[in-house]
Design an enzyme around this catalytic site. Structure first.
Site, PDB file in Angstrom:
ATOM      1  N   HIS A 270       0.799  -1.229   0.000  1.00 26.27           N
ATOM      2  CA  HIS A 270       0.000   0.000   0.000  1.00 26.27           C
ATOM      3  C   HIS A 270       0.828   1.274   0.000  1.00 26.27           C
ATOM      4  CE1 HIS A 270      -3.524  -2.518   0.321  1.00 26.27           C
ATOM      5  NE2 HIS A 270      -4.040  -1.515  -0.346  1.00 26.27           N
TER       6      HIS A 270
ATOM      7  N   ASN B  73      -4.920  -6.258  -7.537  1.00 19.78           N
ATOM      8  CA  ASN B  73      -3.817  -6.362  -6.572  1.00 19.78           C
ATOM      9  C   ASN B  73      -4.007  -7.580  -5.676  1.00 19.78           C
ATOM     10  OD1 ASN B  73      -3.311  -3.870  -7.639  1.00 19.78           O
ATOM     11  ND2 ASN B  73      -4.060  -2.736  -5.880  1.00 19.78           N
ATOM     12  N   ASP B  74      -5.195  -7.662  -5.077  1.00 17.48           N
ATOM     13  CA  ASP B  74      -5.453  -8.815  -4.214  1.00 17.48           C
ATOM     14  C   ASP B  74      -5.703 -10.070  -5.032  1.00 17.48           C
ATOM     15  OD1 ASP B  74      -5.147  -8.126  -1.473  1.00 17.48           O
ATOM     16  OD2 ASP B  74      -6.806  -6.732  -1.724  1.00 17.48           O
TER      17      ASP B  74
ATOM     18  N   ARG C 298     -10.535   4.915  -1.511  1.00 14.09           N
ATOM     19  CA  ARG C 298     -10.146   4.004  -0.425  1.00 14.09           C
ATOM     20  C   ARG C 298     -10.399   4.714   0.905  1.00 14.09           C
ATOM     21  NH1 ARG C 298      -5.714   2.603  -4.168  1.00 14.09           N
ATOM     22  NH2 ARG C 298      -5.620   0.338  -4.361  1.00 14.09           N
TER      23      ARG C 298
ATOM     24  N   CYS D   9      -9.887  -1.794 -10.982  1.00 15.57           N
ATOM     25  CA  CYS D   9      -9.371  -0.695 -10.161  1.00 15.57           C
ATOM     26  C   CYS D   9      -8.050  -1.070  -9.490  1.00 15.57           C
ATOM     27  CB  CYS D   9     -10.395  -0.252  -9.130  1.00 15.57           C
ATOM     28  SG  CYS D   9     -10.773  -1.524  -7.926  1.00 15.57           S
TER      29      CYS D   9
ATOM     30  N   ARG E  45     -15.481   2.969  -1.475  1.00 16.04           N
ATOM     31  CA  ARG E  45     -15.391   1.594  -0.977  1.00 16.04           C
ATOM     32  C   ARG E  45     -15.533   1.599   0.542  1.00 16.04           C
ATOM     33  NH1 ARG E  45      -9.994  -1.732  -2.120  1.00 16.04           N
ATOM     34  NH2 ARG E  45      -9.138  -0.310  -0.577  1.00 16.04           N
TER      35      ARG E  45
ATOM     36  N   GLU F 235     -11.911  -9.790  -6.010  1.00 15.81           N
ATOM     37  CA  GLU F 235     -10.485  -9.817  -5.676  1.00 15.81           C
ATOM     38  C   GLU F 235     -10.094 -11.066  -4.900  1.00 15.81           C
ATOM     39  OE1 GLU F 235      -9.411  -6.422  -3.292  1.00 15.81           O
ATOM     40  OE2 GLU F 235     -11.258  -6.475  -2.144  1.00 15.81           O
TER      41      GLU F 235
ATOM     42  N   ARG G  93       1.435  -9.908  -1.251  1.00 16.81           N
ATOM     43  CA  ARG G  93       1.777  -8.744  -2.063  1.00 16.81           C
ATOM     44  C   ARG G  93       2.778  -7.824  -1.387  1.00 16.81           C
ATOM     45  NH1 ARG G  93      -3.985  -5.510  -1.983  1.00 16.81           N
ATOM     46  NH2 ARG G  93      -2.854  -3.606  -2.393  1.00 16.81           N
TER      47      ARG G  93
HETATM   48  C1  PEP Z   1      -7.028  -4.428  -5.210  1.00 21.17           C
HETATM   49  O1  PEP Z   1      -6.894  -5.321  -4.371  1.00 21.17           O
HETATM   50  O2  PEP Z   1      -6.754  -4.561  -6.423  1.00 21.17           O
HETATM   51  C2  PEP Z   1      -7.523  -3.100  -4.803  1.00 21.17           C
HETATM   52  C3  PEP Z   1      -7.786  -2.170  -5.678  1.00 21.17           C
HETATM   53  O3  PEP Z   1      -7.662  -2.882  -3.485  1.00 21.17           O
HETATM   54  P1  PEP Z   1      -6.475  -2.580  -2.468  1.00 21.17           P
HETATM   55  O4  PEP Z   1      -5.219  -2.428  -3.240  1.00 21.17           O
HETATM   56  O5  PEP Z   1      -6.845  -1.343  -1.729  1.00 21.17           O
HETATM   57  O6  PEP Z   1      -6.486  -3.789  -1.592  1.00 21.17           O
HETATM   58 MG    MG Z   2      -7.906  -5.179  -2.457  1.00 23.64          MG
END
Ligand code: PEP
Ligand code: MG
Length: 760
Positions: A366, A632-633, A473, A680, A509, A609, A643
């Protein structure tokens, strides 16, 4: 044996020079195994290839050190390195790969045991023990050497990094080009700035060395901190006298005596006089004393090491309470730390924050996402960084490649200044795209939305032409506070976001904490945080937190109507039902109170995700208004790669064919049900990823503000039809690297290489 292993690796890691670390290893192995010779060979890169060089030995002739060299596969040492496995021989000379080096005087040694030293898959060298008597080494010896060698990789590379740094420091006049330190690309961009090392207060280990502005002032501060610590100890001992047994109270009295005078105080003062600031001098002194105590065999005395550590932290606290307000931030601050929290980022005046370097984490942590949102170049996972020694150093940070140069040469600076100029020129050209639409050369319209979590980011999002917010977020405002924000505080934030974009859509979100987004005031201790209490799991278990947030969102939407609510981490239909139920509850309460007057519920969507959700899209479609793919997740869970863990970062790849197939499956299913689908995750803002996604028919992409123009440039340079062909080709490839290469070639061929690397 365990304590011997531990003490060798701990001491070697703490060594400031590589040669010291090697000396510690050689002595330690010889005393643990009582062998006739111990040697370390280290791999050296040359233009002609890699060579293993004898770097230290006890037993072989000293004139051989630095002279004996062999290639991988050559001689016994080269064989151990090439095969990456130990070799245990009773008659070394009888082995077909044996090679005799007369300079070593090793003809008198018959038995040979070698173990490779490997760090993150890279062979750094070979550790060898030899005996005169011809016998195989027993199991204990082999196990000891393998275990030690396996642990030495990290220690040696840290010591080598320290040594390189010290050498370049002593060679500052004339300034010598510093070799490159490699980490992971965190956020694109290049910067030349000054390193400012940040660390958690009271974390003695993380305190950097620093030159004090005035030595007498530093001494005075240290003496004041000592006096305050003494006072604390006296007070604690007095209060505890009636509560604790006398032996416990004696501990505080002992602490008090230690700070009255003696080696901790005297050694620290001496170090301050030699030119380190009080905190750095204290760190050095405490770590030296800790080493002495931890080395002794007596368990009682070993325990005392903890007392010294504790005392060190207490003195540090007093030192820090006086300096916090006096931080100096250079104009081009490159913030460096073991790990960087949002609060540490927020401490730096935004106009001075030029770059971020973190020892831990990866491009998908993050902090990286935040850095990209702020358009600040970042390098992550720089395990070999001599953090304690680089405060105040000049630093070049290349966020594209994940490279750092400390105290760079003049020539390197000139080269990077040229690239920075080119980057500025490119960003000027991209700015001219802001008012153009994101449309492919064959007329397919793609929606470009922004990801954010910062109010300060709204203007850049608008300025960069975002057509709405695809992901707000909400955890960011929660993370930078010291308690849960109230409904009113949240209302103010959400209202500002919705108003600045109305009538364009804003997807907010619901709270997605847990995993690598902790809240200091809501600590969660778990062995597997990413598989634990995260996102919607927490908010469903805490309806009071969820309802407060939903009420704030719904009230903020009053009269605007551009709010979309998105649920994170949904892994089952039941979670969606429960969450929707709470949305309805919050809405009807607000209607009753008269706080909202529209009977219409805002559109509700889910993030896809978690792998289970991929196969629920058909079922979810009946209950949601839209889908958003969180790559991402999704990547982390599909590939089973944390990650945030730099150790496995090279396995984390959102362009992995499995991830692409999953996205295609989701996009097709959503389209079958006529439900809008967007992406996203960070893949959407990556020019390569965007090309792929448009080829899969994803027509809505949400990304950080800094990526909008780059992605628009890609969209306007390709036809939808071409992008479909490119993706079809990518989906047949075996791994992410091949996909990346194919996409890179496409971008280079379209003269868009400057979007993914420095230079035009
Ligand atoms: C993701 O997981 O792709 C996402 C957009 O959420 P975050 O990165 O905040 O977990
Ligand atoms: Mg996520």
């Amino acid at each position: 044996m365990l304590s011997q292993l531990r003490s060798i690796t701990q001491e070697a890691s703490a060594a400031k020079r590589l040669d010291d670390a090697l000396g510690i290893i050689i002595d330690g192995v010889q005393s643990a195994l009582s062998v006739d010779a111990v040697s370390v060979y280290l791999a050296e890169e040359h233009n002609t290839g890699t060579e293993l060089v004898l770097r230290a030995s006890k037993g072989l002739k000293s004139k051989a050190i630095g002279k004996i060299r062999m290639r991988f596969g050559e001689g016994l040492v080269g064989t151990v390195a090439e095969r990456a496995e130990p070799l245990n021989l009773d008659h070394a000379a009888a082995h077909p790969h044996f090679k005799y080096f007369p300079e070593t005087g090793e003809e008198s040694f018959h038995s040979f045991l070698g173990a490779p030293i490997i760090n993150y898959g890279q062979t750094l060298g070979v550790l060898v023990v030899q005996q005169r008597t011809p016998r195989l080494f027993d199991e204990d010896h082999v196990a000891f050497l393998i275990t030690l060698a396996a642990q030495l990789g990290a220690s040696l590379s840290q010591a080598a990094a320290n040594q390189d740094f010290n050498q370049s420091r002593s060679a500052l006049l004339p300034k010598k080009a510093k070799q490159r330190i490699t980490g992971l690309a965190g956020s694109p961009g290049i910067v030349i700035g000054e390193a400012v090392v940040t660390y958690s207060l009271a974390d003695l280990k993380a305190v950097p060395d620093r030159s004090p502005a005035s030595i007498p002032d530093e001494i005075r501060q240290f003496e004041r901190a000592i006096a305050s610590t003494q006072e604390d100890m006296r007070r604690i001992a007095d209060t505890m006298r009636d509560v604790l047994p006398s032996e416990e109270v004696a501990l505080f009295e002992a602490y008090e005596m230690m700070v009255q005078g003696g080696p901790i105080v005297d050694d620290t003062l001496a170090r301050i006089r030699r030119g380190n600031w009080a905190q750095g001098a204290l760190r050095e002194t405490v770590s030296e004393h800790l080493k002495i105590f931890r080395d002794v065999d007596d368990p009682y005395l070993r325990e005392r090491a903890e007392d010294i550590h504790d005392l060190g932290r207490r003195i540090l606290m007093h030192l820090q309470s006086r300096i916090i307000e006096k931080r100096h931030w250079p104009r081009q601050t490159v913030l460096v730390g073991d790990s960087i929290s949002p609060t540490q980022l927020a401490e730096v005046p935004p106009e001075r924050l030029a770059g971020i370097v973190s020892v831990h984490g990866s491009g998908s942590s993050h902090v990286s996402i935040l850095a990209r949102a702020m358009q600040i170049p970042a390098v992550m996972g720089v395990r070999d960084l001599p953090t304690s020694q680089i405060d105040g150093s000049e630093i070049i940070l290349d966020g594209y490649a994940g490279h750092l140069y400390i105290n760079p040469s003049w020539a390197l600076k000139r080269e990077y200044s040229r690239l920075i100029k080119q980057e500025k020129q490119q960003s000027k050209e991209l700015t001219s795209l802001v008012n153009q639409t994101a449309v492919t050369t064959d007329g397919v319209r793609i929606n470009l939305l922004a990801n954010t979590g910062l109010i300060s980011d709204l203007t850049p999002c608008l300025k960069n032409g975002a057509e709405g917010i695809g992901l707000y977020r909400t955890e960011v405002p929660f993370q930078i506070r010291s308690r849960f924000p109230s409904e009113e505080e949240q209302y103010d934030i959400y209202r500002q976001v919705l108003e600045s974009f109305a009538p364009r859509p804003v997807v907010i979100r619901t709270l997605d904490i847990g995993g690598d987004k902790p809240l200091e005031y809501f600590p969660i201790q778990e062995d597997n945080p990413f598989l634990g209490w995260r996102g919607i799991r927490i908010t469903l278990d805490h309806p009071e937190i969820f309802l407060t947030q939903l009420r704030a969102m719904l009230r903020a939407n009053q009269g605007l109507g551009n709010l979309r609510i998105m649920l994170p981490m949904v892994s089952s239909i039941r979670e969606l039902y429960e969450a929707k139920q709470l949305v309805l509850q919050a809405h009807s309460e607000l209607l009753e109170e008269g706080s909202v007057n529209s009977h219409e519920i805002p559109r509700i969507g889910v993030m896809i995700e978690v792998p289970s959700a991929i196969y629920l899209v058909d079922a979810l479609a009946a209950h949601v208004d839209f889908f958003s793919i969180g790559t991402n997740d999704l990547t982390q869970y599909l590939l089973a790669v944390d990650r945030n863990n730099d150790r496995v970062a090279k396995l984390y790849d959102s362009l992995h064919p499995s991830v692409l197939h999953a996205i295609l499956h989701i996009a097709d299913a959503a389209q079958r049900h006529n439900k809008p689908v967007s992406v996203c995750g960070e893949l959407a803002g990556d020019p390569l990823g965007a090309l792929c996604l448009m080829g899969m028919g994803v027509h809505s992409l949400s990304m950080n503000a800094g990526s909008l123009s780059k992605v628009k440039k890609v969209i306007r340079s390709f036809s939808a039809e071409d992008s479909q062909d490119i993706v079809s080709g990518c989906l047949t490839l075996e791994d992410g690297a091949a996909v990346r290469q194919r996409l890179q070639e496409e971008l280079e061929a379209a003269h868009l290489g400057g979007l993914i690397r420095p230079g035009l």
